[in-house]
Structure formats: C-alpha cells, structure tokens
Design an enzyme around this catalytic site. Structure first.
Site, PDB file in Angstrom:
ATOM      1  N   HIS A 137      29.625  52.846  33.019  1.00 53.12           N
ATOM      2  CA  HIS A 137      29.020  53.484  31.848  1.00 53.12           C
ATOM      3  C   HIS A 137      30.107  54.055  30.959  1.00 53.12           C
ATOM      4  O   HIS A 137      31.033  54.709  31.456  1.00 53.12           O
ATOM      5  CB  HIS A 137      28.073  54.606  32.303  1.00 53.12           C
ATOM      6  CG  HIS A 137      27.512  55.389  31.167  1.00 53.12           C
ATOM      7  ND1 HIS A 137      26.945  54.782  30.067  1.00 53.12           N
ATOM      8  CD2 HIS A 137      27.437  56.727  30.936  1.00 53.12           C
ATOM      9  CE1 HIS A 137      26.548  55.710  29.216  1.00 53.12           C
ATOM     10  NE2 HIS A 137      26.836  56.904  29.720  1.00 53.12           N
ATOM     11  N   HIS A 145      30.864  55.554  26.595  1.00 52.01           N
ATOM     12  CA  HIS A 145      30.415  55.820  25.227  1.00 52.01           C
ATOM     13  C   HIS A 145      31.437  55.212  24.273  1.00 52.01           C
ATOM     14  O   HIS A 145      31.804  55.829  23.275  1.00 52.01           O
ATOM     15  CB  HIS A 145      30.306  57.320  24.962  1.00 52.01           C
ATOM     16  CG  HIS A 145      29.346  58.039  25.852  1.00 52.01           C
ATOM     17  ND1 HIS A 145      29.424  59.392  26.099  1.00 52.01           N
ATOM     18  CD2 HIS A 145      28.272  57.588  26.550  1.00 52.01           C
ATOM     19  CE1 HIS A 145      28.443  59.749  26.909  1.00 52.01           C
ATOM     20  NE2 HIS A 145      27.734  58.669  27.211  1.00 52.01           N
ATOM     21  N   ASP A 193      30.966  33.116  25.776  1.00 49.14           N
ATOM     22  CA  ASP A 193      31.639  32.979  27.069  1.00 49.14           C
ATOM     23  C   ASP A 193      31.195  34.056  28.048  1.00 49.14           C
ATOM     24  O   ASP A 193      30.731  33.769  29.151  1.00 49.14           O
ATOM     25  CB  ASP A 193      33.162  33.129  26.899  1.00 49.14           C
ATOM     26  CG  ASP A 193      33.815  31.940  26.219  1.00 49.14           C
ATOM     27  OD1 ASP A 193      33.183  30.881  26.106  1.00 49.14           O
ATOM     28  OD2 ASP A 193      34.985  32.098  25.804  1.00 49.14           O
ATOM     29  N   HIS A 216      22.948  56.046  22.631  1.00 54.69           N
ATOM     30  CA  HIS A 216      23.688  56.568  23.772  1.00 54.69           C
ATOM     31  C   HIS A 216      25.019  55.833  23.969  1.00 54.69           C
ATOM     32  O   HIS A 216      26.055  56.330  23.533  1.00 54.69           O
ATOM     33  CB  HIS A 216      22.786  56.492  25.024  1.00 54.69           C
ATOM     34  CG  HIS A 216      23.385  57.094  26.242  1.00 54.69           C
ATOM     35  ND1 HIS A 216      22.720  57.223  27.425  1.00 54.69           N
ATOM     36  CD2 HIS A 216      24.619  57.584  26.480  1.00 54.69           C
ATOM     37  CE1 HIS A 216      23.495  57.783  28.329  1.00 54.69           C
ATOM     38  NE2 HIS A 216      24.663  58.011  27.777  1.00 54.69           N
ATOM     39  N   TYR A 231      36.226  27.739  33.691  1.00 49.83           N
ATOM     40  CA  TYR A 231      37.393  28.459  33.192  1.00 49.83           C
ATOM     41  C   TYR A 231      38.128  29.198  34.314  1.00 49.83           C
ATOM     42  O   TYR A 231      37.514  29.658  35.266  1.00 49.83           O
ATOM     43  CB  TYR A 231      36.930  29.469  32.129  1.00 49.83           C
ATOM     44  CG  TYR A 231      37.995  30.384  31.616  1.00 49.83           C
ATOM     45  CD1 TYR A 231      38.878  29.958  30.630  1.00 49.83           C
ATOM     46  CD2 TYR A 231      38.134  31.669  32.121  1.00 49.83           C
ATOM     47  CE1 TYR A 231      39.862  30.806  30.159  1.00 49.83           C
ATOM     48  CE2 TYR A 231      39.109  32.523  31.649  1.00 49.83           C
ATOM     49  CZ  TYR A 231      39.973  32.087  30.676  1.00 49.83           C
ATOM     50  OH  TYR A 231      40.942  32.928  30.204  1.00 49.83           O
TER      51      TYR A 231
END
Ligand SMILES: [Zn+2]
Length: 215
Positions: free
Chosen positions: A90, A92, A115, A155, A209
């Site tokens: 997580h 910001h 991709d 958020h 790849y």
C-alpha cells in the site's frame, strides 16, 4: 519472510512512493495462515527483520513487539479471500493518488501498462479505514481483473503479487505509468491501444519475457 518484507520497504523509499511512515509491505508465510507486515509508525530506516510483525489472516497480532500497521485489516482481508496472493503493498504515491483523487482509472495507453497490468489500472470504491471496507473494495475490484494494482478512490494504491517483491514491482510500475499518462494528458488526449494488441503484449510479457525461471 521477516527480512524480505523489511528489506522491500527500502524499495518504496528508493522509488519515492512514500513519505514519513505512510506505506507498507506485507508477505504471506508460505504454507501458513500467517503474514508478515510492517509495524505501525516505525520509520523506514528503522525497519529490521526483528521488528516486523506477524499476524493471522484475521489481522490479529501473533508475534512481535510492536502493533501492526494500521492497514493490517485490508492486507488480511486480501490474504483471506485471494489464496494465490503472496504479497500486498500500500502506498500514497503521488501521481497514482492524484488519479485516485480525481476518481479516474488510468487508461491503457502505454505498452508498459499492457505488459504489466494487461489493461487499465482500475478504480476502487471510496472506503474508510476501521473495518473490512477497504479490503472488500480491493478484492471486488481486482478479482477477475488482470491488473495487480487498484486505485482506491480519494486514497491511494494497493497492489498484489504472487510474493511481496512482485507486489512492490506492481506499486512501482503503477506510479511510473500514472506519472507518464498524467503528463501525456497535459499535452492532449493519449491514444488508446487496441484490445487485441493489449492482449498480445500482456501474453508475451507474462509468459515469454525475461530470463527462463528454473521452476
Ligand atoms: Zn493509506
């Protein structure tokens, strides 16, 4: 897993995805209903394997001398409901959160997006911290979606991966494309990529790849 998760926080700092203590990495302990997560309020340069926190899949503290990240309930909800997920991040981060503040998904207008994300980076609902609302919003948005990152409205970013490193990569790539598409938007309307080309790019990057894995 404690040292892996502790070390990966340095990548959030290195790629300018976090300020102060606002961002966290977690990793599922393979074969156990447990995950390792950042302790709450501890600065990134003080994170060590020893001060990482272990929680169960309901977000309860199992082991550790600190309280777990305030985002633990969201991480726990993802691990509980998405058994293939081995890492959650997580942040910001600035550009991605700017899209979240506007309530806009990031359209797939770069091959790098096709991709890594296989299409747009979707927008999740507005959700308040304190119960399972954020976790539910993440899972409802990402289940059945190719994207490993979601912009939670007003958020920031949650990303998932098969392990914590893959989730960190998705968070880094999310911010990178959020920035580029934002800049493109200032100059005009970015051009969409046709769906069949997105499909081909995604398939090649996910399956062909890179170095051959020994697994
Ligand atoms: Zn947050």
């Amino acid at each position: 897993m404690r040292s892996t998760v502790a070390d990966l926080h340095a990548e959030l700092v290195r790629y300018n995805l976090v300020v102060w203590t606002a961002g966290n990495v977690s990793g599922r302990i393979p074969g156990e209903d447990l995950f390792v997560i950042k302790p709450s309020g501890v600065s990134y340069d003080e994170l060590t394997a020893a001060n990482m926190v272990v929680c169960d899949l309901d977000g309860n503290l199992v082991e550790g001398g600190h309280s777990p990240s305030s985002d633990t309930a969201a991480h726990a909800y993802v691990y509980r409901t998405m058994p293939d997920v081995g890492g959650v991040v997580h942040t910001h981060s600035t550009y991605a959160s700017a899209w979240a503040a506007r309530g806009e998904a990031i359209p797939c207008v770069l091959t790098a997006m096709a991709d890594e994300f296989g299409g747009e980076i979707p927008l999740g609902p507005f959700a308040l911290i304190g119960d399972d609302s954020i976790g539910q919003g993440i899972v409802e948005t990402l289940k059945g979606h190719r994207s490993k990152a979601v912009l939670m409205r007003n958020h920031g970013v949650f990303s998932i991966g098969k392990d914590p490193k893959a989730a960190v990569k998705a968070a880094v790539m999310c911010e990178d494309v959020a920035r580029t598409v934002h800049v493109a938007r200032q100059l005009g309307e970015p051009l969409p990529i046709p769906q069949d080309d997105i499909d081909r790019l995604y398939d090649r990057y996910q399956n062909v790849y890179g170095q051959r894995s020994p697994r």
